[in-house]
Design a protein around this motif. Structure first.
Motif, short mmCIF file in Angstrom:
data_model
loop_
_atom_site.label_atom_id
_atom_site.label_comp_id
_atom_site.label_asym_id
_atom_site.label_seq_id
_atom_site.Cartn_x
_atom_site.Cartn_y
_atom_site.Cartn_z
N LEU A 287 -12.22 12.99 -12.92
CA LEU A 287 -11.10 13.03 -13.85
C LEU A 287 -9.78 12.85 -13.10
CD1 LEU A 287 -9.96 13.58 -16.69
CD2 LEU A 287 -10.02 16.03 -16.15
N LEU A 288 -9.64 13.57 -11.97
CA LEU A 288 -8.41 13.48 -11.19
C LEU A 288 -8.23 12.09 -10.59
CD1 LEU A 288 -5.94 14.91 -10.08
CD2 LEU A 288 -7.30 15.66 -8.13
N LEU A 289 -9.31 11.50 -10.10
CA LEU A 289 -9.23 10.14 -9.56
C LEU A 289 -8.78 9.15 -10.63
CD1 LEU A 289 -12.46 10.01 -7.34
CD2 LEU A 289 -10.10 10.11 -6.55
N GLY A 290 -9.27 9.33 -11.85
CA GLY A 290 -8.85 8.47 -12.96
C GLY A 290 -7.37 8.63 -13.26
N VAL A 291 -6.89 9.88 -13.26
CA VAL A 291 -5.47 10.15 -13.52
C VAL A 291 -4.60 9.52 -12.43
CG1 VAL A 291 -3.71 11.97 -13.63
CG2 VAL A 291 -5.90 12.26 -14.82
N ILE A 292 -5.03 9.64 -11.17
CA ILE A 292 -4.28 9.06 -10.06
C ILE A 292 -4.22 7.54 -10.19
CG2 ILE A 292 -4.34 8.64 -7.56
CD1 ILE A 292 -5.52 11.47 -7.27
N ALA A 293 -5.35 6.94 -10.54
CA ALA A 293 -5.38 5.48 -10.70
C ALA A 293 -4.43 5.02 -11.80
CB ALA A 293 -6.81 5.02 -11.01
N ILE A 294 -4.43 5.72 -12.92
CA ILE A 294 -3.55 5.36 -14.04
C ILE A 294 -2.08 5.53 -13.63
CG2 ILE A 294 -2.81 6.03 -16.36
CD1 ILE A 294 -5.76 6.80 -16.89
N ALA A 295 -1.77 6.63 -12.93
CA ALA A 295 -0.40 6.89 -12.49
C ALA A 295 0.09 5.80 -11.55
CB ALA A 295 -0.32 8.25 -11.81
N ILE A 296 -0.76 5.39 -10.61
CA ILE A 296 -0.36 4.35 -9.66
C ILE A 296 -0.18 3.01 -10.37
CG2 ILE A 296 -1.15 2.99 -7.67
CD1 ILE A 296 -2.35 5.54 -6.55
N ILE A 297 -1.06 2.71 -11.34
CA ILE A 297 -0.93 1.46 -12.09
C ILE A 297 0.39 1.42 -12.86
CG2 ILE A 297 -1.87 0.16 -14.04
CD1 ILE A 297 -4.66 1.05 -13.08
N LEU A 298 0.78 2.57 -13.43
CA LEU A 298 2.04 2.64 -14.19
C LEU A 298 3.26 2.51 -13.28
CD1 LEU A 298 1.21 5.51 -16.72
CD2 LEU A 298 1.37 3.06 -17.20
N VAL A 299 3.22 3.18 -12.13
CA VAL A 299 4.36 3.15 -11.21
C VAL A 299 4.38 1.87 -10.38
CG1 VAL A 299 5.45 4.31 -9.24
CG2 VAL A 299 4.43 5.67 -11.08
N ALA A 300 3.22 1.47 -9.88
CA ALA A 300 3.12 0.28 -9.03
C ALA A 300 1.93 -0.55 -9.49
CB ALA A 300 2.95 0.70 -7.56
N PRO A 301 2.14 -1.43 -10.47
CA PRO A 301 1.03 -2.22 -11.03
C PRO A 301 0.25 -3.02 -9.98
CG PRO A 301 3.01 -2.46 -12.36
CD PRO A 301 3.41 -1.73 -11.12
N LYS A 302 0.90 -3.37 -8.87
CA LYS A 302 0.23 -4.14 -7.83
C LYS A 302 -0.40 -3.26 -6.76
CE LYS A 302 3.08 -8.28 -8.36
NZ LYS A 302 3.97 -9.25 -7.68
N GLY A 303 -0.44 -1.95 -7.00
CA GLY A 303 -1.01 -1.03 -6.03
C GLY A 303 0.00 -0.62 -4.98
N ILE A 304 -0.41 0.31 -4.13
CA ILE A 304 0.50 0.85 -3.11
C ILE A 304 0.98 -0.25 -2.16
CG2 ILE A 304 0.67 2.41 -1.13
CD1 ILE A 304 -1.32 4.25 -2.61
N MET A 305 0.06 -1.00 -1.58
CA MET A 305 0.46 -2.03 -0.62
C MET A 305 1.09 -3.24 -1.29
SD MET A 305 0.04 -0.67 2.21
CE MET A 305 0.69 -2.08 3.08
N GLY A 306 0.72 -3.50 -2.54
CA GLY A 306 1.40 -4.55 -3.28
C GLY A 306 2.86 -4.21 -3.49
N TYR A 307 3.12 -2.95 -3.82
CA TYR A 307 4.50 -2.48 -4.00
C TYR A 307 5.27 -2.50 -2.68
CZ TYR A 307 8.37 0.76 -4.83
OH TYR A 307 9.62 1.33 -4.91
N VAL A 308 4.63 -2.02 -1.61
CA VAL A 308 5.28 -1.99 -0.29
C VAL A 308 5.59 -3.41 0.18
CG1 VAL A 308 4.92 -1.42 2.15
CG2 VAL A 308 4.30 0.23 0.38
N ASN A 309 4.63 -4.32 0.02
CA ASN A 309 4.85 -5.71 0.44
C ASN A 309 6.01 -6.35 -0.33
OD1 ASN A 309 2.73 -5.48 2.19
ND2 ASN A 309 1.28 -6.64 0.96
N GLU A 310 6.04 -6.08 -1.62
CA GLU A 310 7.07 -6.68 -2.47
C GLU A 310 8.45 -6.07 -2.21
OE1 GLU A 310 7.07 -6.06 -6.88
OE2 GLU A 310 6.42 -8.16 -6.87
N ARG A 311 8.49 -4.74 -2.00
CA ARG A 311 9.76 -4.04 -1.86
C ARG A 311 10.34 -4.14 -0.45
NH1 ARG A 311 12.24 0.43 -4.45
NH2 ARG A 311 14.37 0.48 -3.63
N PHE A 312 9.47 -4.00 0.56
CA PHE A 312 9.96 -3.93 1.94
C PHE A 312 9.52 -5.12 2.80
CE2 PHE A 312 9.32 0.44 0.38
CZ PHE A 312 10.64 0.89 0.43
#
Length: 324
Positions: A287-312
């Protein structure tokens, strides 16, 4: 002056990347010297999850082939290792080779019907094939029905030996993906993912390109599956062909960054650490893994490294090809 600064900056950036990669590899190679057995076991899981995550990412992130049946090759790899070592007493190396070869043969057979499907039908088709495989293995006398096998060879191996097997699989898989994506074949995959019709007009043979990608992914996933079950030391059909494997691959790739080399690496570290922290709460952990996945998709649709690559602009494993 501007040109000089630009040149120095361009030289400095690749050098920094090389230093980061060398430091990480040095830490991984020397881990059995300074790390505890528990830490080694954690990294065994991380490295093997990196391997299966990179292969799922190669299919879904770079080729547009979203499969829910990759657990088939994890199970095949595990059973090849178990049967060769436990039933026939053959060397483990042969089990790993058979894991890759049998996975490719099976992928080649099922590719004929499932490649006639596209989109969500392809996704569902791969899952149905794997479910049929699970039922078949559960009723197959040759593999001891649904009872399964203990892989006793694991108990004769040093933890450091299993760790280096996982390290080899994880590093080799990442290097393979980088080389593939920097080749013409990789460019064809990404072109096919972005616009299949335009790619075909440009001369890319869609069926052959998809098939090659599927076979490569199957081969490596089979070998990684053998590594996973070498570490687990017991295999049983319902677990070996369970969709939990593909859910894990999907989760770590999505949170890490779909369509990036670094994504499955970061995702595997996060996934394994979370699973360890929530080990005593099996129902709550999913359940927690699902919540984390949804939260990351909402904040960073391209994932953590997709966001980092795009931003920095941080791109450690670049797949850009240099012009001669």
């Amino acid at each position: 002056m501007d040109k000089k600064l630009g040149t120095e900056k361009g030289l400095r950036k690749p050098s920094l990347k090389a230093i980061i990669i060398i430091v990480i590899l040095a830490a991984l190679v020397t881990l059995p010297v300074w790390g505890s057995p528990y830490l080694m076991n954690i990294f065994v899981l991380v490295l093997l999850y990196i391997a299966i995550g990179q292969m799922w990412n190669l299919l879904a992130g770079y080729s547009g082939l979203v499969s829910l049946g990759q657990q088939a090759f994890v199970g095949i790899g595990g059973y090849c290792l178990a049967m060769t070592s436990q039933e026939y007493g053959l060397p483990l190396v042969l089990g790993f080779i058979l894991a890759g070869v049998v996975s490719v043969v099976f992928a080649l057979v099922i590719s004929l019907p499932i490649f006639k499907m596209s989109g969500v039908y392809f996704t569902i088709g791969t899952w149905i094939v794997c479910e049929c495989l699970r039922v078949f293995f559960s009723s197959w006398k040759f593999v001891n029905y649904s009872i399964g096998y203990n892989i006793s060879a694991t108990y004769k191996m040093l933890p450091s030996t299993i760790y280096f097997v996982a390290l080899g699989i994880g590093v080799a898989t990442t290097v393979l993906v980088i080389l593939l994506l920097r080749s013409k074949f990789g460019l064809g995959l990404m072109a096919m993912r972005d616009n299949a019709s335009a790619a075909e007009i440009r001369g890319i043979e869609l069926y052959k390109t998809k098939l090659k990608c599927f076979l490569i992914s199957s081969f490596v996933t089979g070998i990684a599956g053998a590594g996973l079950y070498l570490n687990i030391a017991f295999i049983q059909p319902n677990a070996a062909f369970g969709i939990d494997w593909t859910i894990s691959m999907t989760f770590l790739v999505i949170i890490g960054g779909l369509g990036t080399i670094e994504g499955p690496i970061v995702g595997a570290v996060i996934f394994v650490l979370l699973r360890q922290l929530l080990y005593d709460f099996p129902g709550f952990s999913m359940l927690l893994l699902g919540v984390i996945a949804i939260a990351i998709i909402l904040v960073a649709p391209k994932g953590i490294m997709g966001y980092v690559n795009e931003r920095f602009g941080l791109d450690i494993f670049s797949i850009r090809r240099r012009l001669d």
